[in-house]
Write an enzyme that holds these catalytic residues in place. Structure first.
Site, short mmCIF file in Angstrom:
data_model
loop_
_atom_site.label_atom_id
_atom_site.label_comp_id
_atom_site.label_asym_id
_atom_site.label_seq_id
_atom_site.Cartn_x
_atom_site.Cartn_y
_atom_site.Cartn_z
N THR A 1 56.61 41.60 37.22
CA THR A 1 55.34 41.54 36.92
C THR A 1 55.12 41.78 35.40
OG1 THR A 1 53.42 42.77 37.04
CG2 THR A 1 55.36 44.44 37.26
N ASN B 1 52.06 43.03 34.57
CA ASN B 1 51.07 44.05 34.55
C ASN B 1 51.50 45.46 34.11
OD1 ASN B 1 49.30 45.89 35.74
ND2 ASN B 1 48.02 44.41 36.80
N ASP C 1 52.44 40.68 44.80
CA ASP C 1 51.05 39.96 44.82
C ASP C 1 50.19 40.77 45.61
OD1 ASP C 1 49.77 37.62 43.38
OD2 ASP C 1 49.14 37.02 45.27
N ASP D 1 40.12 49.79 40.60
CA ASP D 1 40.11 51.15 40.95
C ASP D 1 38.84 52.24 40.81
OD1 ASP D 1 42.68 51.03 41.90
OD2 ASP D 1 43.72 52.00 40.17
N HIS E 1 47.79 50.80 48.70
CA HIS E 1 48.57 49.39 49.26
C HIS E 1 49.96 49.23 48.68
CE1 HIS E 1 46.37 48.87 45.66
NE2 HIS E 1 46.64 47.37 45.53
P1 ITT Z 1 51.67 40.25 37.93
O1 ITT Z 1 51.19 38.94 38.79
O2 ITT Z 1 52.34 39.95 36.85
O3 ITT Z 1 52.29 40.99 38.78
P2 ITT Z 1 48.82 40.38 38.00
O4 ITT Z 1 47.78 41.42 37.35
O5 ITT Z 1 48.23 39.24 37.85
O6 ITT Z 1 50.10 40.80 37.49
P3 ITT Z 1 48.20 39.64 40.61
O7 ITT Z 1 48.46 38.19 40.51
O8 ITT Z 1 49.04 40.43 41.99
O9 ITT Z 1 48.73 40.44 39.57
O10 ITT Z 1 46.87 40.38 40.70
C1 ITT Z 1 46.44 41.49 41.28
C2 ITT Z 1 45.00 41.81 40.83
O11 ITT Z 1 44.46 42.73 41.84
C3 ITT Z 1 45.03 42.87 39.63
O12 ITT Z 1 45.03 42.11 38.29
C4 ITT Z 1 44.01 43.72 39.96
O13 ITT Z 1 42.76 43.09 39.48
C5 ITT Z 1 43.64 43.64 41.57
N1 ITT Z 1 44.67 44.80 42.01
C6 ITT Z 1 45.70 44.81 42.73
N2 ITT Z 1 46.28 46.02 42.91
C7 ITT Z 1 45.23 46.64 42.54
C8 ITT Z 1 45.24 48.31 42.30
O14 ITT Z 1 46.20 49.09 42.75
N3 ITT Z 1 44.28 48.89 41.68
C9 ITT Z 1 43.28 48.09 41.43
N4 ITT Z 1 43.17 46.73 41.18
C10 ITT Z 1 44.19 46.04 41.79
#
Ligand code: ITT
Length: 199
Positions: A8, A10, A70, A151, A176
Site C-alpha cells: 500500500t 497509504n 482495496d 473517518d 472493515h
Molecule cells: P493503496 O491503493 O496504495 O492501498 P489507497 O488510499 O489508494 O492506497 P484504495 O485504493 O483502497 O487505497 O482506496 C481506499 C480509499 O477509501 C481511501 O483512500 C479512503 O478515501 C477510503 N477509505 C478506505 N478505508 C478507509 C478507512 O478505514 N477510513 C476512512 N477512509 C477509508
C-alpha cells in the site's frame, strides 16, 4: 521469521496494519523497503479485483509474499458510490468529505458501510482474498481528528463517535480492515508455510 509486504502507498493503512500485526510472528515490510516500486493501475471493477492486482504486483516485484487491501465507502442512498472509486472521488480527504456531504445534503437515508478486501499473494499467485465490512451512518458534519479518509463523517453502528473520534486501537477492533484482517490471519496461521519464502 516469516516476512510479508504490505502493498500500500497509504501510510494510514500501513499504520493500522502495523498495529494489527503487532505481536504476530510475521515481520511487516512496506513498499518503502523497495524503492522504485512501480504501482500497478487499479483498473479492476470490484474491491476484490483491485486487491488482487495490488497484492500480485507487489509479490512479483518484491519476490516475497505480499498482501494488499482495496477498500472504500459504500453509501446506500448513492447506490453504493463512491465504492471502489473512494480514493479517486476527489483530490484530498477534505474535498472528498465536502463532496460527499454535498451529495447527501437533505438526504434522509444516511446508511453506509466501509468495505475492505484483502488479497494475499505468494509464489507469484494470489492465494486467497478476505472481505470485511463495518456498517454505520454518514454524519452531517466532520467530527474528530484521528484516522484518515472518510473517518470524520462515518459513525459506526453502536457508537456515538465518528471513526476519527476513536483511537486507532478502538477503530482497529471494529473496522472493515480489522474484520478482513482477522479472517486473513486465521488463514495465515493455518497455512503459515506460505510465508516461509526466503527473504
Ligand atoms: P493503496 O491503493 O496504495 O492501498 P489507497 O488510499 O489508494 O492506497 P484504495 O485504493 O483502497 O487505497 O482506496 C481506499 C480509499 O477509501 C481511501 O483512500 C479512503 O478515501 C477510503 N477509505 C478506505 N478505508 C478507509 C478507512 O478505514 N477510513 C476512512 N477512509 C477509508
Amino acid at each position: 521469521m516469516a516476512y510479508i509486504v504490505a502493498a500500500t502507498g497509504n501510510q494510514h493503512k500501513l499504520a493500522e496494519y502495523a498495529q494489527l500485526l503487532d505481536g504476530q510472528n510475521i515481520e511487516l515490510k512496506s513498499l518503502n523497503d523497495y524503492p522504485g516500486y512501480p504501482e500497478p493501475e487499479e483498473n479492476g471493477s470490484s474491491f476484490e479485483e483491485n486487491a488482487r492486482i495490488k497484492a500480485l504486483a507487489a509479490c512479483k516485484y518484491c519476490d516475497v509474499p505480499a498482501f494488499a487491501d482495496d477498500s472504500g465507502l459504500e453509501v446506500e442512498a448513492l447506490d453504493g458510490r463512491p465504492g471502489i472509486h473512494s480514493s479517486r472521488y476527489a483530490a484530498t480527504d477534505s474535498e472528498r468529505i465536502a463532496k460527499l456531504l454535498k451529495e447527501l445534503d437533505g438526504v434522509e437515508n444516511r446508511r453506509a458501510r466501509f468495505v475492505c478486501v484483502i488479497a494475499i499473494a505468494a509464489n507469484g499467485e494470489v492465494i486467497e482474498t478476505f472481505e470485511g465490512e463495518v456498517k454505520g451512518t454518514i454524519l452531517t458534519a466532520p467530527r474528530g481528528e484521528n484516522g484518515f479518509g472518510y473517518d470524520p463523517i462515518f459513525q459506526p453502528d453502536g457508537f456515538d463517535k465518528s471513526f476519527a473520534e476513536l483511537t486507532q486501537d478502538e477503530k482497529n477492533r471494529i473496522s472493515h480492515r480489522a474484520n478482513a484482517y482477522a479472517k486473513a490471519l486465521e488463514f495465515v496461521e493455518d497455512e503459515m508455510s506460505i510465508l516461509d519464502d526466503e527473504f
